[in-house]
Design an enzyme around this catalytic site. Sequence first.
Site, mmCIF file in Angstrom:
data_model
loop_
_atom_site.group_PDB
_atom_site.id
_atom_site.type_symbol
_atom_site.label_atom_id
_atom_site.label_comp_id
_atom_site.label_asym_id
_atom_site.label_seq_id
_atom_site.Cartn_x
_atom_site.Cartn_y
_atom_site.Cartn_z
ATOM 1 N N CYS A 183 5.116 -7.651 7.631
ATOM 2 C CA CYS A 183 6.061 -7.172 8.652
ATOM 3 C C CYS A 183 6.213 -8.265 9.695
ATOM 4 C CB CYS A 183 5.499 -5.902 9.301
ATOM 5 S SG CYS A 183 6.614 -5.147 10.510
ATOM 6 N N CYS B 149 3.552 -5.936 16.211
ATOM 7 C CA CYS B 149 2.874 -4.973 17.090
ATOM 8 C C CYS B 149 1.369 -5.305 17.178
ATOM 9 C CB CYS B 149 3.062 -3.547 16.579
ATOM 10 S SG CYS B 149 4.798 -3.044 16.513
ATOM 11 N N CYS C 157 3.002 8.161 1.812
ATOM 12 C CA CYS C 157 3.409 7.231 2.853
ATOM 13 C C CYS C 157 3.669 5.906 2.152
ATOM 14 C CB CYS C 157 2.289 7.107 3.874
ATOM 15 S SG CYS C 157 2.601 5.846 5.117
ATOM 16 N N CYS D 164 -1.357 -3.305 15.011
ATOM 17 C CA CYS D 164 -1.048 -2.991 13.610
ATOM 18 C C CYS D 164 -1.522 -4.080 12.653
ATOM 19 C CB CYS D 164 0.458 -2.787 13.472
ATOM 20 S SG CYS D 164 0.946 -2.362 11.792
ATOM 21 N N CYS E 114 -2.290 2.001 7.403
ATOM 22 C CA CYS E 114 -1.640 1.033 6.521
ATOM 23 C C CYS E 114 -1.839 -0.407 6.920
ATOM 24 C CB CYS E 114 -0.159 1.358 6.414
ATOM 25 S SG CYS E 114 0.109 2.171 4.861
ATOM 26 N N GLU F 190 0.817 -1.216 0.000
ATOM 27 C CA GLU F 190 0.000 0.000 0.000
ATOM 28 C C GLU F 190 0.849 1.263 0.000
ATOM 29 O OE1 GLU F 190 -2.730 -0.151 3.334
ATOM 30 O OE2 GLU F 190 -3.078 -2.275 2.951
HETATM 31 N N1 SAH Z 1 7.538 -0.242 11.251
HETATM 32 C C1 SAH Z 1 7.638 1.175 11.332
HETATM 33 C C2 SAH Z 1 6.863 1.926 10.261
HETATM 34 C C3 SAH Z 1 5.499 1.427 9.908
HETATM 35 S S1 SAH Z 1 4.193 1.719 11.050
HETATM 36 C C4 SAH Z 1 7.254 1.649 12.712
HETATM 37 O O1 SAH Z 1 6.902 0.824 13.542
HETATM 38 O O2 SAH Z 1 7.356 2.823 12.989
HETATM 39 C C5 SAH Z 1 3.930 3.462 10.984
HETATM 40 C C6 SAH Z 1 3.303 4.018 12.248
HETATM 41 O O3 SAH Z 1 1.919 3.658 12.338
HETATM 42 C C7 SAH Z 1 3.961 3.481 13.505
HETATM 43 O O4 SAH Z 1 4.098 4.508 14.440
HETATM 44 C C8 SAH Z 1 2.943 2.484 13.957
HETATM 45 O O5 SAH Z 1 3.124 2.159 15.301
HETATM 46 C C9 SAH Z 1 1.651 3.188 13.632
HETATM 47 N N2 SAH Z 1 0.468 2.341 13.630
HETATM 48 C C10 SAH Z 1 0.348 1.060 13.243
HETATM 49 N N3 SAH Z 1 -0.916 0.618 13.406
HETATM 50 C C11 SAH Z 1 -1.625 1.663 13.912
HETATM 51 C C12 SAH Z 1 -2.986 1.836 14.300
HETATM 52 N N4 SAH Z 1 -3.856 0.840 14.215
HETATM 53 N N5 SAH Z 1 -3.358 3.044 14.761
HETATM 54 C C13 SAH Z 1 -2.458 4.059 14.850
HETATM 55 N N6 SAH Z 1 -1.166 3.954 14.506
HETATM 56 C C14 SAH Z 1 -0.746 2.764 14.049
#
Ligand code: SAH
Length: 342
Positions: A110, A114, A103, A117, A329, A90
Amino acid sequence: MLDLKSMTLEEMTSQFTDFGEPAFRGKQVFHWLHRGVTSFEDMSNLSKELREKLEANCFITAPQVERKQVSRQDGTVKYLWRLRDGNCVETVLMRYHHGNTVCISSQVGCRMGCAFCASTIGGKVRDLTPAEMLDQVLFTQLDSGELISNIVLMGIGEPLDNFDTVMRFLELVNHPEGLNIGMRHISLSTCGLTEKIDKLAQYKLQLTLSVSLHAPDDETRSKIMPVNRSVGVERLFESCRRYFEITGRRISYEYAMIDGVNDHDWQADLLVKYLKGTPGHVNLIPLNEVEESSLHPSRRIREFQKRLEKQGVTVTVRRKLGGDIDASCGQLRRKRMEEKTQ
Ligand code: SAH
């Protein structure tokens, strides 16, 4: 077959010398590729003979639009691209006052795990190539007709887990003969791979490093971000401090506000303690709800913000864009994967 678009200009010119061609041919091809040309046929300043030779030995990546969603609320556009091998990633185009921002993704899936995510649910499938990262900028620009001035590496994947590719992508996208997007217009977001943060610091790039913190205490952070289990918040901040000392660039800490998990006053206070002495800025993010997860958006964003501000921390709250199009994303790719297995 050679992936010419993943090559630096130097590699490209030496490749053309190997082909028995003058070096400037490499530069011409570099220009074409960085303008998003998808066939050697269209490279009109090359001889027919050379075009045929390139056709036989090289390929040009060109992602297809698998799906495209346009937000009616704010014009945010989300692309789901299909890559050469059928995998999808995406890209989101956001329109801000200071210019258009894309973005982009760095991996297919990944492996960081997390809890909040959507990108990590099926694990990591593979790393993207430099060309596939550059294509997200090039083809978003071509498809939308909008000039892109800013890039955030905040899409699917962990950029520092695909370190060499990301460094090469930065060199390509920043190149004066290519898109020439300035480092100060690029942000890289990481879940906090400390060794890689230290490695990145050595390059002294002018980009903005964003660290996805999401909790200032090990118990909470390890629960929602498995990456924390081996390193811990203390060591993460040490590495951030070194990064600032070496590069002089302030770090931006991302903090997705999750109801009852990381939005307590004591966590704001602990965060303040860590930020003392390390110039940085906190970006509070309203959690985007992910269907597969039991975590919900916090109702205390303003209180949390005020508590930080009162203690001298610079805080911004991220404006929610594209709320009507699954713009956070990983969600669009997830949906398509589910549809395919049904
Ligand atoms: N792996 C990297 C970049 C991708 S995620 C990282 O962890 O930073 C980009 C951002 O979106 C990160 O801050 C991540 O924690 C956040 N993110 C992921 N899922 C989310 C969600 N459901 N709501 C808000 N932020 C989210």
